[in-house]
Design a protein around this motif. Sequence first.
Motif, PDB file in Angstrom:
ATOM      1  N   LYS A   1       0.851  -1.184   0.000  1.00 25.66           N
ATOM      2  CA  LYS A   1       0.000   0.000   0.000  1.00 25.66           C
ATOM      3  C   LYS A   1       0.886   1.232   0.000  1.00 25.66           C
ATOM      4  O   LYS A   1       1.871   1.299   0.735  1.00 25.66           O
ATOM      5  CB  LYS A   1      -0.894   0.024   1.231  1.00 25.66           C
ATOM      6  CG  LYS A   1      -1.914  -1.070   1.265  1.00 25.66           C
ATOM      7  CD  LYS A   1      -2.768  -0.963   2.495  1.00 25.66           C
ATOM      8  CE  LYS A   1      -3.781  -2.088   2.526  1.00 25.66           C
ATOM      9  NZ  LYS A   1      -4.608  -2.035   3.733  1.00 25.66           N
ATOM     10  N   ASN A   2       0.526   2.183  -0.801  1.00 26.96           N
ATOM     11  CA  ASN A   2       1.223   3.459  -0.818  1.00 26.96           C
ATOM     12  C   ASN A   2       0.331   4.495  -0.141  1.00 26.96           C
ATOM     13  O   ASN A   2      -0.805   4.709  -0.544  1.00 26.96           O
ATOM     14  CB  ASN A   2       1.531   3.907  -2.249  1.00 26.96           C
ATOM     15  CG  ASN A   2       2.525   2.994  -2.921  1.00 26.96           C
ATOM     16  OD1 ASN A   2       3.427   2.483  -2.275  1.00 26.96           O
ATOM     17  ND2 ASN A   2       2.364   2.777  -4.213  1.00 26.96           N
ATOM     18  N   VAL A   3       0.876   5.116   0.886  1.00 27.94           N
ATOM     19  CA  VAL A   3       0.119   6.105   1.644  1.00 27.94           C
ATOM     20  C   VAL A   3       0.788   7.451   1.458  1.00 27.94           C
ATOM     21  O   VAL A   3       1.995   7.589   1.646  1.00 27.94           O
ATOM     22  CB  VAL A   3       0.074   5.736   3.148  1.00 27.94           C
ATOM     23  CG1 VAL A   3      -0.660   6.797   3.940  1.00 27.94           C
ATOM     24  CG2 VAL A   3      -0.566   4.381   3.327  1.00 27.94           C
ATOM     25  N   GLN A   4      -0.005   8.428   1.079  1.00 26.61           N
ATOM     26  CA  GLN A   4       0.518   9.780   0.913  1.00 26.61           C
ATOM     27  C   GLN A   4      -0.054  10.643   2.020  1.00 26.61           C
ATOM     28  O   GLN A   4      -1.269  10.748   2.191  1.00 26.61           O
ATOM     29  CB  GLN A   4       0.134  10.347  -0.447  1.00 26.61           C
ATOM     30  CG  GLN A   4       0.701  11.729  -0.690  1.00 26.61           C
ATOM     31  CD  GLN A   4       0.361  12.228  -2.077  1.00 26.61           C
ATOM     32  OE1 GLN A   4      -0.253  11.540  -2.871  1.00 26.61           O
ATOM     33  NE2 GLN A   4       0.771  13.445  -2.364  1.00 26.61           N
ATOM     34  N   GLU A   5       0.841  11.250   2.775  1.00 23.30           N
ATOM     35  CA  GLU A   5       0.424  12.060   3.903  1.00 23.30           C
ATOM     36  C   GLU A   5       0.724  13.511   3.584  1.00 23.30           C
ATOM     37  O   GLU A   5       1.837  13.863   3.208  1.00 23.30           O
ATOM     38  CB  GLU A   5       1.167  11.635   5.165  1.00 23.30           C
ATOM     39  CG  GLU A   5       0.744  12.346   6.398  1.00 23.30           C
ATOM     40  CD  GLU A   5       1.459  11.824   7.632  1.00 23.30           C
ATOM     41  OE1 GLU A   5       1.804  12.646   8.470  1.00 23.30           O
ATOM     42  OE2 GLU A   5       1.653  10.599   7.712  1.00 23.30           O
ATOM     43  N   THR A   6      -0.276  14.345   3.727  1.00 24.77           N
ATOM     44  CA  THR A   6      -0.100  15.769   3.476  1.00 24.77           C
ATOM     45  C   THR A   6      -0.246  16.520   4.785  1.00 24.77           C
ATOM     46  O   THR A   6      -1.208  16.350   5.510  1.00 24.77           O
ATOM     47  CB  THR A   6      -1.161  16.272   2.484  1.00 24.77           C
ATOM     48  OG1 THR A   6      -1.099  15.446   1.300  1.00 24.77           O
ATOM     49  CG2 THR A   6      -0.912  17.707   2.088  1.00 24.77           C
ATOM     50  N   ARG A   7       0.728  17.361   5.089  1.00 27.96           N
ATOM     51  CA  ARG A   7       0.699  18.130   6.315  1.00 27.96           C
ATOM     52  C   ARG A   7       0.565  19.603   5.987  1.00 27.96           C
ATOM     53  O   ARG A   7       1.250  20.127   5.116  1.00 27.96           O
ATOM     54  CB  ARG A   7       1.954  17.905   7.132  1.00 27.96           C
ATOM     55  CG  ARG A   7       2.084  16.483   7.622  1.00 27.96           C
ATOM     56  CD  ARG A   7       3.279  16.313   8.487  1.00 27.96           C
ATOM     57  NE  ARG A   7       3.388  14.911   8.877  1.00 27.96           N
ATOM     58  CZ  ARG A   7       4.139  14.498   9.851  1.00 27.96           C
ATOM     59  NH1 ARG A   7       4.856  15.355  10.556  1.00 27.96           N
ATOM     60  NH2 ARG A   7       4.204  13.223  10.147  1.00 27.96           N
ATOM     61  N   TYR A   8      -0.310  20.274   6.688  1.00 31.27           N
ATOM     62  CA  TYR A   8      -0.526  21.688   6.494  1.00 31.27           C
ATOM     63  C   TYR A   8      -0.049  22.420   7.742  1.00 31.27           C
ATOM     64  O   TYR A   8      -0.269  21.964   8.860  1.00 31.27           O
ATOM     65  CB  TYR A   8      -2.000  21.993   6.247  1.00 31.27           C
ATOM     66  CG  TYR A   8      -2.545  21.342   5.008  1.00 31.27           C
ATOM     67  CD1 TYR A   8      -2.282  21.887   3.758  1.00 31.27           C
ATOM     68  CD2 TYR A   8      -3.312  20.188   5.089  1.00 31.27           C
ATOM     69  CE1 TYR A   8      -2.778  21.284   2.616  1.00 31.27           C
ATOM     70  CE2 TYR A   8      -3.811  19.583   3.954  1.00 31.27           C
ATOM     71  CZ  TYR A   8      -3.542  20.138   2.716  1.00 31.27           C
ATOM     72  OH  TYR A   8      -4.033  19.547   1.594  1.00 31.27           O
ATOM     73  N   ARG A   9       0.567  23.555   7.521  1.00 28.96           N
ATOM     74  CA  ARG A   9       0.979  24.384   8.662  1.00 28.96           C
ATOM     75  C   ARG A   9      -0.225  25.180   9.136  1.00 28.96           C
ATOM     76  O   ARG A   9      -0.887  25.878   8.365  1.00 28.96           O
ATOM     77  CB  ARG A   9       2.105  25.349   8.282  1.00 28.96           C
ATOM     78  CG  ARG A   9       3.389  24.643   8.009  1.00 28.96           C
ATOM     79  CD  ARG A   9       4.454  25.668   7.784  1.00 28.96           C
ATOM     80  NE  ARG A   9       5.722  24.987   7.536  1.00 28.96           N
ATOM     81  CZ  ARG A   9       6.858  25.602   7.370  1.00 28.96           C
ATOM     82  NH1 ARG A   9       6.910  26.904   7.404  1.00 28.96           N
ATOM     83  NH2 ARG A   9       7.943  24.916   7.156  1.00 28.96           N
ATOM     84  N   GLY A  10      -0.515  25.084  10.416  1.00 29.46           N
ATOM     85  CA  GLY A  10      -1.651  25.826  10.962  1.00 29.46           C
ATOM     86  C   GLY A  10      -1.306  27.310  11.132  1.00 29.46           C
ATOM     87  O   GLY A  10      -0.215  27.676  11.509  1.00 29.46           O
ATOM     88  N   GLN A  11      -2.251  28.172  10.806  1.00 24.23           N
ATOM     89  CA  GLN A  11      -2.023  29.614  10.924  1.00 24.23           C
ATOM     90  C   GLN A  11      -3.053  30.256  11.792  1.00 24.23           C
ATOM     91  O   GLN A  11      -4.146  29.950  11.938  1.00 24.23           O
ATOM     92  CB  GLN A  11      -2.039  30.281   9.558  1.00 24.23           C
ATOM     93  CG  GLN A  11      -0.872  29.843   8.724  1.00 24.23           C
ATOM     94  CD  GLN A  11      -0.839  30.586   7.392  1.00 24.23           C
ATOM     95  OE1 GLN A  11      -1.669  31.437   7.118  1.00 24.23           O
ATOM     96  NE2 GLN A  11       0.135  30.266   6.571  1.00 24.23           N
TER      97      GLN A  11
END
Length: 68
Positions: free
Chosen positions: A58-68
């Motif tokens: 399984k390929n898992v793509q994790e996206t992280r956003y910087r909170g503002q």
Amino acid sequence: MGIGTGVVLIVLGAILEFAWTGNIPYVDDDVLGTILMVAGVLTIVLVIIVNAQRSRTKNVQETRYRGQ
């Protein structure tokens, strides 16, 4: 290498084993045909095994956003 390569090896080996009437110097045609057919079968088996292992990963793509 793929399944097509294995099929080509099997076909070439069968031609040398059963249909070839010529003589290749310093090479036994029947043994070469058998070796090619076995190599073709092994190629097909290995391709099936590798493809089965790829389908289980399984390929898992994790996206992280910087909170503002």
